[in-house]
Each structure stands twice: as structure tokens, then as C-alpha cells.
Write an enzyme that holds these catalytic residues in place. Structure first.
Site, PDB file in Angstrom:
ATOM      1  N   HIS A  17       4.067   1.248   2.083  1.00 21.89           N
ATOM      2  CA  HIS A  17       5.224   0.563   1.484  1.00 21.89           C
ATOM      3  C   HIS A  17       5.813   1.412   0.362  1.00 21.89           C
ATOM      4  CE1 HIS A  17       2.782  -3.003   2.920  1.00 21.89           C
ATOM      5  NE2 HIS A  17       3.933  -3.223   3.509  1.00 21.89           N
ATOM      6  N   GLN A  53       7.010 -15.525  12.185  1.00 21.32           N
ATOM      7  CA  GLN A  53       6.696 -14.382  13.034  1.00 21.32           C
ATOM      8  C   GLN A  53       5.206 -14.329  13.402  1.00 21.32           C
ATOM      9  OE1 GLN A  53       8.055 -11.409   9.928  1.00 21.32           O
ATOM     10  NE2 GLN A  53       6.317 -10.236  10.705  1.00 21.32           N
ATOM     11  N   HIS A 102       0.862  -1.185   0.000  1.00 22.77           N
ATOM     12  CA  HIS A 102       0.000   0.000   0.000  1.00 22.77           C
ATOM     13  C   HIS A 102       0.895   1.231   0.000  1.00 22.77           C
ATOM     14  CE1 HIS A 102       1.065   0.145   4.206  1.00 22.77           C
ATOM     15  NE2 HIS A 102       0.488  -1.031   4.434  1.00 22.77           N
ATOM     16  N   GLY A 106       9.221   1.161   8.289  1.00 28.07           N
ATOM     17  CA  GLY A 106       8.268   2.215   8.632  1.00 28.07           C
ATOM     18  C   GLY A 106       8.147   2.410  10.134  1.00 28.07           C
ATOM     19  N   GLN A 107       7.917   3.649  10.521  1.00 25.86           N
ATOM     20  CA  GLN A 107       7.712   3.970  11.948  1.00 25.86           C
ATOM     21  C   GLN A 107       6.409   3.375  12.485  1.00 25.86           C
ATOM     22  OE1 GLN A 107       7.539   8.196  13.125  1.00 25.86           O
ATOM     23  NE2 GLN A 107       6.292   7.440  14.818  1.00 25.86           N
TER      24      GLN A 107
HETATM   25  O1  PAF Z   1       7.040  -5.243   8.776  1.00 25.77           O
HETATM   26  C1  PAF Z   1       6.907  -6.286   8.098  1.00 25.77           C
HETATM   27  O2  PAF Z   1       6.189  -6.320   7.103  1.00 25.77           O
HETATM   28  C2  PAF Z   1       7.635  -7.546   8.534  1.00 25.77           C
HETATM   29  O3  PAF Z   1       7.667  -7.682   9.901  1.00 25.77           O
HETATM   30  C3  PAF Z   1       9.053  -7.662   7.929  1.00 25.77           C
HETATM   31  C4  PAF Z   1       9.974  -6.572   8.439  1.00 25.77           C
HETATM   32  C5  PAF Z   1       8.971  -7.614   6.424  1.00 25.77           C
HETATM   33  C6  PAF Z   1       9.667  -9.012   8.332  1.00 25.77           C
HETATM   34  O4  PAF Z   1       8.898 -10.080   7.883  1.00 25.77           O
END
Ligand code: PAF
Length: 284
Positions: A36, A60, A33, A153-154
Site C-alpha cells: 500500500h 465484496q 503494508h 496494485g498489480q
Molecule cells: O484491493 C482492495 O483492497 C479492495 O478490493 C478495494 C479496491 C479497496 C475495494 O474495496
């Protein structure tokens, strides 16, 4: 160019490096979006060549989180990247990144684990192991691409603080560039998870930025007591909101504040329509 294999990315980037070009990496999980795109634009300004990784990183996500339903829109993402002049879109499969087998745990995989002080709060409190998964994949991406700079990003404030800490502690020769939060005109911080919200949910979600803006305003009017600042949030919350946390911390070290100052960040996580949303603001 869209690449799926680690070896192919290495070969391409090696060519850039041999020509003395500065390489930027924008790590993403796709569903790109404007937020990004602001990272990609900054990378284009700062570097000669830009690599965007698109990888929904299984390690994650907690077992009850949205890994399976997380939006995957690689075709549209690649098109956007091409439009922005991105040189490489790196979209590996989980198997390419982690090998065979589905037992992705620290029994079988080497993890990069950030310090407890940084993960035992905010999102880390409810998302056990999340930042281990983030640091592990980011470290892998750093090693695969070996960029000069990487862009974050913050919006994910705890994440970027933890990544800066990892880079510093492990002497990783990569400059971390943090970019401001991008918001809809309404004030809603852009997030791939906003896709889960209905129009009504999006309106209810404005409570996050409203609470943060109000705290900032109160601070600017001279209120520094953190309990008093937090209290101001309650008048905004209704039964549509499930507040997970509202904290005021040091924006570099994530130390909790009792009295706010110009280095304070206010951070919030709240569920709206069952969707977990986060936002934050610097008080100055
Ligand atoms: O912020 C994200 O989209 C994810 O945590 C990242 C940094 C790409 C790691 O998978």
C-alpha cells in the site's frame, strides 16, 4: 486528517479542486503494508493531494469469507498515512457507505456489475459477486472523492483489469495508475492476508512465486505451449498446497492463451494453511 463522513470528504476535496490541485485516491481496506505504501508514494509523486480510503467493504466478501476476521488496524494505518504525508484518510462506516439495514444485496442496492467475460474466471469463479462488490464500492469512492487519478496494485491483477474496463466502458474521467507488486525478500507477495500465516506457512507460501518465476524462466528459454508451462508447476506442489488455479492469459483482456507471448500474464491462487493467496507475473 481522518474523516469518516462523505460530506466532509467532499467539502475538503472541493477546496483542493478549487485551488487547481491534482487529487489522487488510493482505495484500500486498511491493514496497510509496504505494498500500500508504494501506491501512496506513487500517488504523492503524481498528485498534489492524496486521499487514502480505508474501508473493509462488506459487499465484496462472500458469506463464508473472512469479512469478520479481516484485520482492522485503523490507528496504525492513520499513523502510517500521516508519516507518508497523506492529506485525507477517509474511513467511513458501512452505514455511512450503504445506509441502514443489513440486507446488502442487489435487491436493495444499485450495483456496478462488470462483464461476465472478465468475472467468470480466476478469482471470480470461486468468489461469486466479489467483483460486483469491488466495482460498486470503487465507483462510490470515485464519486465521493472525484480524484484525477486512482492507484491500484498489480497484485490484484484481475481487479485492476476489471476497474480499467469499468472506467473505459462508463467514461469515468479518472486515470487508473497500476503499480508493481511489492514482495518480501523471500519473494512472497505482500498481502494483508499474510498476517494469517505462521512462519512455516510463509515458507510454504513461497511456492506461488516459485511456480510463477519458473514459468517465466521456461518461457524465456523458449517454451510457449501453455499446457507445458502449466505442467512445470506440479513438481513444486506438496500436500501443504491446495492449488485453486494457475492460468496464462492476456494481461490486458484476460483472454486465455494456448501459446504464451510477451503480453501474457501467469496468475495463481493457492491455499496455504487455509489462507487463500494470489500472485501473478508478466512473462515479459
Ligand atoms: O484491493 C482492495 O483492497 C479492495 O478490493 C478495494 C479496491 C479497496 C475495494 O474495496
Amino acid at each position: 486528517m481522518l474523516l469518516n463522513k462523505i460530506e466532509d470528504v467532499r467539502t475538503e476535496v472541493e477546496k483542493y479542486r478549487k485551488s487547481g490541485l491534482k487529487v489522487g485516491l488510493v482505495p484500500t481496506m486498511g491493514a496497510l503494508h509496504e505494498g500500500h505504501l508504494s501506491l501512496i508514494k506513487k500517488a504523492k509523486e503524481t498528485c498534489d493531494k492524496v486521499v487514502v480510503s480505508v474501508f473493509v467493504n462488506p459487499i465484496q466478501f462472500g458469506p463464508s469469507e473472512d469479512f469478520d476476521k479481516y484485520p482492522r488496524t485503523l490507528e496504525a494505518d492513520t499513523e502510517l498515512c500521516n508519516k507518508e504525508g497523506v492529506d485525507i484518510v477517509f474511513a467511513p462506516t458501512p452505514k455511512e457507505m450503504y445506509g441502514e439495514g443489513n440486507r446488502l444485496s442487489n435487491d436493495t442496492l444499485t450495483y456496478v456489475c462488470p462483464p461476465f467475460f472478465y468475472v467468470n474466471k480466476l478469482c471470480g469463479k470461486t468468489r461469486t459477486g466479489h467483483f460486483d462488490g469491488v466495482c460498486t464500492v470503487v465507483m462510490k469512492l470515485f464519486n465521493i472523492v472525484q480524484p484525477d487519478c486512482a492507484f491500484f496494485g498489480q497484485k490484484d491483477a484481475q481487479q485492476v483489469i476489471i476497474i480499467k474496463k469499468m472506467v473505459n466502458d462508463l467514461n469515468i474521467p479518472i486515470q487508473i495508475i497500476q503499480c508493481p507488486i511489492v514482495r518480501e525478500e523471500s519473494g512472497l507477495a505482500l498481502s494483508s492476508r499474510n498476517k494469517y500465516l505462521t512462519e512455516e506457512g510463509k515458507k510454504d507460501a513461497l511456492v506461488l512465486s516459485e511456480i510463477l518465476n519458473n514459468i517465466k524462466l521456461c518461457y524465456q528459454k523458449g517454451i510457449t505451449d501453455v499446457s507445458a508451462l502449466k505442467e512445470t508447476a506440479y513438481s513444486f506442489l506438496t500436500d501443504k498446497h491446495e492449488l485453486e488455479y494457475l492460468e496464462l492469459m492476456d494481461r490486458d483482456t484476460l483472454e486465455e492463451k494456448t501459446s504464451a507471448d510477451d503480453n501474457t500474464i501467469a496468475l495463481i491462487a493457492c491455499r496455504v494453511q487455509g489462507v487463500r493467496l494470489i500472485d501473478n507475473v508478466y512473462l515479459k
